[in-house]
Design an enzyme around this catalytic site. Structure first.
Site, PDB file in Angstrom:
ATOM      1  N   SER A 217       0.837  -1.192   0.000  1.00 27.27           N
ATOM      2  CA  SER A 217       0.000   0.000   0.000  1.00 27.27           C
ATOM      3  C   SER A 217       0.879   1.251   0.000  1.00 27.27           C
ATOM      4  CB  SER A 217      -0.976  -0.046   1.177  1.00 27.27           C
ATOM      5  OG  SER A 217      -2.002   0.909   1.027  1.00 27.27           O
ATOM      6  N   ASP A 332      -8.876  -5.381  -5.812  1.00 27.80           N
ATOM      7  CA  ASP A 332      -8.472  -4.321  -4.894  1.00 27.80           C
ATOM      8  C   ASP A 332      -9.216  -3.059  -5.303  1.00 27.80           C
ATOM      9  OD1 ASP A 332      -7.284  -2.405  -3.322  1.00 27.80           O
ATOM     10  OD2 ASP A 332      -5.227  -3.049  -3.736  1.00 27.80           O
ATOM     11  N   HIS A 363      -7.160  -5.834  -1.278  1.00 31.37           N
ATOM     12  CA  HIS A 363      -6.009  -4.974  -1.056  1.00 31.37           C
ATOM     13  C   HIS A 363      -4.880  -5.729  -0.347  1.00 31.37           C
ATOM     14  CE1 HIS A 363      -3.843  -1.293  -0.785  1.00 31.37           C
ATOM     15  NE2 HIS A 363      -3.919  -1.187   0.531  1.00 31.37           N
TER      16      HIS A 363
END
Length: 623
Positions: A217, A332, A363
């Site tokens: 991320s 995601d 994600h």
């Protein structure tokens, strides 16, 4: 193709040392099947050397007249002192290591806003993340994996977070230059100090200077950010679900759009979320950085601008030389898969060593350790394990173990070809989606469809409804055999609206819609756009300023999110067109009416095997 384990094409066992030639008798890395192995001499955690330091950068983002220093921790094998061993480095940097503000929607932007209208004022987060004055151990990530294999592991805190000086900029230049400074220190080109404001220097004589970065991320964004600087010594990166453009994170084809699960988040909200730095610079950072963000992010038009361009790593891609193993989930809906796709395609064009790992989940989700190990062993440790000859793409098939991806020669699948499908019939029920000619030959009247916008209905409700005037839905007949989609579907829509601006949302779905806790069981891919941007050379370029006129149609074409999915026999492929997407777009007052000209509307699907494969599955004779 069948799934396969990763194996070295060269010799089964390769033993080599990472210290300079001539330093005989020292412990070294052991590589087997192309992967660095755990070495007992490195594995005794009680002997590991741990220390912290502050690296001096080349920027001053907190306005105190001195270069900012970033906080770093190091964990390395004892042999780096006992034997003078030099080792490669695995490095992760993050703005999260000293805590975050938490998710409080009352401090997000209010999405009850007209499209193109002025946003309501936001109530910012108070800067109350408790500052941690001391944190010698920043993180334990990667330590247990890589130090026993003979690597050092380094962590650092992003500017303006934890014990790092400066201000957070959320994609600004200092987020690229901070990890560059750490890599420069590992190569003897930057200075490190034992304290944040002292002058006692510390050097990285134990490092080979070869570095691999990874993270997930935001932590996956920063390896790419560092790589865009072209810093010498950064040999490989493994970004997992990276945000490669803050515009694409918070906007979509000219439209204000939230990341999944965070309605109303924007770049200034993220600033508040991570701002854990020194209290004495908080007022300065708020007024010079966050307030500037708020002034420039433009939630009225959703236009691309210099502000967003500076936070788009594709604009800095020419600096990247680090071998890249990209990882992302096709479902995601936070950091959407376009982020990894757009960068991967650009790196491939530039000849940068590249592999792609995609899975079917949401994600996060790193590649299997074997894949990462081969990548870092080759490019960071310098072991000639033949990874260059490995498949360029690894994709976890539906229902498969994420540790057992299927290898492909490339992504998208090399045999994927675009196949156009056109809608027809009454989309308030379920019209038809076919390979055939004009709309009136594909289900009769009407050759247009009307959408009454109402954000109250979630996309899943609309797709499941037998009839709805809040969406248009068109579907193929049942597939007689599996259809493999691989790549980017592109939709072309001819639309008008009775309001100056409107949301436009498109979902590609698998029907019949089934009751499931996982929406992704039915959603193939999605996309969003602003019809007022029609006619622009690029959909993300500034709009002409001309609002939509009632009854006047505009044409726009835009990509949906990348995907690789096998649609099973017995399913129908559905195209759903609607206006406000409750989970992602602004929520204007209900009532805007959109009209879609079906003759000017189509979707092109990336079908493995092309038109012939889709025709077989639909029972349509070859043309």
């Amino acid at each position: 193709m069948t799934s396969a384990r990763f194996s070295a094409p060269a010799a089964a066992v390769l033993v080599f040392s990472v210290f300079p030639a001539g330093a005989a008798g020292q412990t070294g890395l052991v590589v087997e099947d192309g992967q660095a192995q755990i070495v007992p001499a490195f594995a005794d955690s009680s002997s590991w050397i741990r220390h912290e330091l502050w690296v001096e950068t080349e920027f001053d983002s907190d306005g105190d007249g001195r270069p900012d220093r970033v906080h770093v921790d190091v964990t390395r094998p004892a042999q780096t002192d006992d034997e003078g061993l030099q080792v490669p480095v695995i490095y992760e940097t993050s703005p999260y290591y000293s805590g975050v503000a938490g998710v409080d929607l009352q401090h997000f932007w209010n999405i009850r806003q007209e499209v193109g209208g002025e946003p309501r004022a936001r109530d910012p987060f108070p800067p109350t993340i408790a500052h941690v004055p001391s944190q010698p151990r920043i993180s334990r990530s990667h330590v247990a994996t890589w130090v026993p294999r003979g690597f050092a592991v380094v962590h650092s805190q992003s500017p303006g977070t934890g014990q790092s000086q400066g201000c957070p900029t959320v994609g600004g230049a200092n987020e690229s230059l901070a990890p560059k400074a750490v890599i420069d220190w590992l190569n003897g080109r930057a200075r490190g100090f034992t304290s944040v404001d002292g002058d006692e220097e510390v050097r990285a004589d134990w490092a080979t200077g070869r570095v691999g970065m990874t993270g997930t991320s935001y932590n996956g964004t920063l390896p790419l950010a560092a790589a865009t600087t072209g810093v010498e010594g950064l040999e490989a990166i493994v970004p997992v679900a990276p945000n490669t453009s803050y515009y694409h994170y918070y906007r979509s084809n000219g439209l204000v759009r939230s990341p999944g699960g965070y309605p109303g988040e924007d770049v200034d909200v993220l600033f508040d979320f991570i701002f854990s730095g020194f209290p004495d610079v908080r007022d300065y950072c708020l007024t010079t950085v966050r307030d500037e963000m708020t002034a420039n992010l433009d939630r009225a038009t959703g236009d691309y601008s210099d502000f967003w361009a500076s936070r788009d790593y594709l604009n800095h891609i020419d600096g990247v030389r680090a071998a890249t193993l990209m990882s992302h989930g096709f479902n995601d809906w936070n950091v959407m898969p376009e982020h990894s796709y757009r960068i991967s395609m650009a790196l491939r064009e530039r000849g940068v060593p590249l592999q792609i790992f995609y899975h079917q989940g949401g994600h996060g989700g790193p590649p299997p350790l074997e894949l990462v190990n081969r990548w870092f062993t080759r490019y960071v440790a310098g072991g000639e394990n033949g990874v260059e000859g490995d498949p360029a793409a690894w994709i976890v098939r539906e229902g498969a173990d994420r540790e057992q991806p299927t290898p492909y020669a490339s992504y998208p699948h090399p045999e994927a070809e675009g196949v156009a499908l056109r809608p027809g019939g009454d989309g308030h029920w379920t019209g038809v989606l076919s390979l055939e000619g004009p709309a009136d030959d594909r289900g009769g009247d009407p050759a247009s469809g009307t959408i009454f916008d109402n954000f109250s209905f979630a996309g899943g409700q609309l797709a499941a409804a037998e009839w709805s005037n809040h969406r248009l839905l068109y579907a193929t007949p049942e597939l007689s055999e599996d259809v493999h989609l691989s790549g980017v579907a592109t939709v072309r829509v001819r639309v008008s609206a009775d309001a100056p601006a409107a949301n436009l949302s498109v979902w590609l779905v698998s029907l019949p819609w089934t009751e499931s806790d996982d929406l992704n069981d039915n959603v193939i891919t999605r996309g969003w756009a602003d019809p007022a941007n029609a006619g622009a050379e690029e959909i993300a370029s500034p709009r002409s300023g001309t609002p939509l006129k009632p009854g006047e149609f505009v044409e726009l074409e835009f990509p949906l999110q990348p995907d690789d999915q096998v649609i099973p026999a017995g399913a129908r492929i559905g195209l759903m067109i609607f206006s406000s997407d409750r989970e992602f777009t602004l929520h204007p007052d209900p009532g805007t009416t959109l009209s879609v000209d079906l003759d000017g509307t189509r979707i092109e699907l990336p079908v493995v095997g092309g038109s012939a494969a889709l025709r077989r599955a639909l029972g349509v004779p070859a043309s």
